[in-house]
Design an enzyme around this catalytic site. Structure first.
Site, short mmCIF file in Angstrom:
data_model
loop_
_atom_site.label_atom_id
_atom_site.label_comp_id
_atom_site.label_asym_id
_atom_site.label_seq_id
_atom_site.Cartn_x
_atom_site.Cartn_y
_atom_site.Cartn_z
N LYS A 1 0.99 -1.10 -0.02
CA LYS A 1 0.08 0.00 0.00
C LYS A 1 0.74 1.22 0.00
O LYS A 1 0.53 2.00 -0.48
CB LYS A 1 -0.92 -0.22 1.23
CG LYS A 1 -1.98 -1.05 1.10
CD LYS A 1 -3.06 -0.92 0.10
CE LYS A 1 -4.15 -1.74 0.06
NZ LYS A 1 -5.23 -1.62 -0.79
N GLU B 1 -9.95 5.13 2.79
CA GLU B 1 -10.85 4.33 3.32
C GLU B 1 -9.68 3.13 3.67
O GLU B 1 -8.77 3.18 3.13
CB GLU B 1 -11.94 3.81 2.37
CG GLU B 1 -11.32 2.95 1.29
CD GLU B 1 -10.33 3.50 0.32
OE1 GLU B 1 -9.50 3.00 -0.10
OE2 GLU B 1 -10.64 4.70 0.04
N SER C 1 1.97 -9.79 -0.85
CA SER C 1 1.50 -8.35 -0.66
C SER C 1 1.72 -7.59 0.58
O SER C 1 1.72 -6.56 0.75
CB SER C 1 -0.03 -8.05 -1.23
OG SER C 1 -0.75 -9.05 -0.35
#
Length: 385
Positions: free
Chosen positions: A88, A110, A371
């Site tokens: 991210k 969000e 990830s």
């Protein structure tokens, strides 16, 4: 495909379906991004931040013990080793730099699993911005550690108590808040979803994963390109970034969704959160709840590029169960000493199943994007593993 994306569409998917009050704001983001991506100084500042603050490039790690058990060659792209612990941060730093370029002083976001929220809080602290993060009440409970991390970094965390109280509702509330704050706030979308330019802009900020992995595979593999490239998919940003590095190769692209989600696998054409794509819907066309043991995959749809790749047959989308995911997380931990995020464990779970079923040929080379790391999921794993 690149040209289609830059016009805001991936085939029939994408677009900008927003209230009139957000049309201008989305246009400003698009204009700013088009200018920034052509600006060598912007690109260099982002590259420097990714190197010095995030720790890029991330390594490509062999998984020899699990490979031997499965009869294939596994390579792990280690986004779990980035600062903040997931992919991210790549996208967030790009968008946070864009926000400062636009003169915005606050980031709105969000989050589901909390990793995007942590990345936003981190980017805001680094660049001297304020941050407001919307998070469903169910996710606040199951990701309490990440909530604390966000608040420690100075972000305001706003619990969302409507609807399913998960990622979909957090996204809706964040977009509603943006309507009233477009002059001073920038909406930092966390995945390849939302109105144009977000799906392709986020993919471009995440393509660093695929570009790095492509070069690393060229050095590690005699064939230069793996036979399979596998990543988990909720909205799908880590997968979109990974696939971007291999879409023009012979590698088979596989996106792994939650059995209780599966926008690409079981969704129907619809519009949500400002974009047209595939969403879980009832017979009346109403969006229905998704379910996943991984909060980051608890989304009822899929990014428009993934819907397009599915239609083209360029990428295949499959599902795994919660039980398979927990087993995969434990198996990777005990064979390789790596505890993956439950989101990432979806990709591991499919490879384990496919190898066992003979779907992966013996000796096949498989790249898996890891990830994120599993620290945030310890309470869930402690209960279920």
């Amino acid at each position: 495909m690149q040209d289609l994306a830059e016009r805001g569409r991936f085939g029939d998917y994408g677009g900008r379906y927003v209230p009139e009050s957000l049309v201008a704001a989305c246009g400003e983001v698009e204009d700013a991004f088009m200018q920034a991506r052509s600006d060598a100084a912007f690109r260099e500042r982002l590259r420097t931040l990714l190197a010095l603050h995030v720790g890029r490039p991330t390594p490509l790690t062999p998984a020899p013990r699990l490979s031997a058990e499965l009869g294939v060659t596994l390579l792990l792209k280690r986004e779990d080793l980035t600062h903040t612990g997931s992919h991210k941060i790549n996208n967030v730093l790009g968008q946070a730099l864009l926000a400062t370029r636009m003169g915005r002083t606050r980031l709105i976001a969000e989050t589901g699993a909390g990793m995007h929220g942590v990345a936003v809080a981190t980017g805001a602290a680094l660049l001297g911005l304020r941050a407001t993060v919307f998070m469903g009440e169910r996710d606040v409970e199951r990701q309490a550690l990440n909530v604390f991390r966000m608040r420690m970094l100075g972000a305001e965390v706003v619990p969302v108590g409507v609807g399913s109280r998960t990622l979909k509702d957090a996204t809706s509330e964040a977009m509603r808040h943006w309507v009233s704050a477009t002059e001073e706030a920038y909406y930092c979308v966390g995945s390849v979803i939302g109105p144009t330019p977000y799906p392709w802009m986020v993919r471009e900020f995440q393509r660093v994963i695929g570009d790095e992995a492509r070069g690393q595979c060229a050095e590690a593999l005699a064939s230069a390109v793996p036979d399979y490239v596998v990543a988990c998919v909720g909205g799908g940003s880590n997968a979109a970034g990974t696939f971007a590095g291999f879409v023009d190769t012979a590698a088979r692209l596989v996106g792994v969704e939650a059995e209780g989600g599966a926008g690409a696998g079981r969704g129907r054409l619809g519009v949500l959160h400002g974009f047209r794509s595939l969403f879980l819907q009832d017979e009346h066309g109403q969006i229905i709840e998704a379910h996943s043991i991984a909060a980051g995959l608890d989304y009822p749809g899929v990014g428009p590029e993934h819907a397009y790749l599915r239609d083209l047959g360029r990428a295949r989308y499959v599902t795994v169960s919660d039980e398979e995911v927990v087993d995969a997380a434990v198996r990777l931990a005990r064979t390789e000493g790596i505890v993956p995020a439950l989101e990432s464990a979806h990709a591991i779970a499919w490879v384990i199943r496919a190898a066992g079923a003979g779907e992966l040929p013996p000796g096949a080379t498989v790249l898996i994007t890891l990830s994120g790391r599993g620290d945030k999921d310890m309470s869930t794993l402690k209960e279920l593993a």
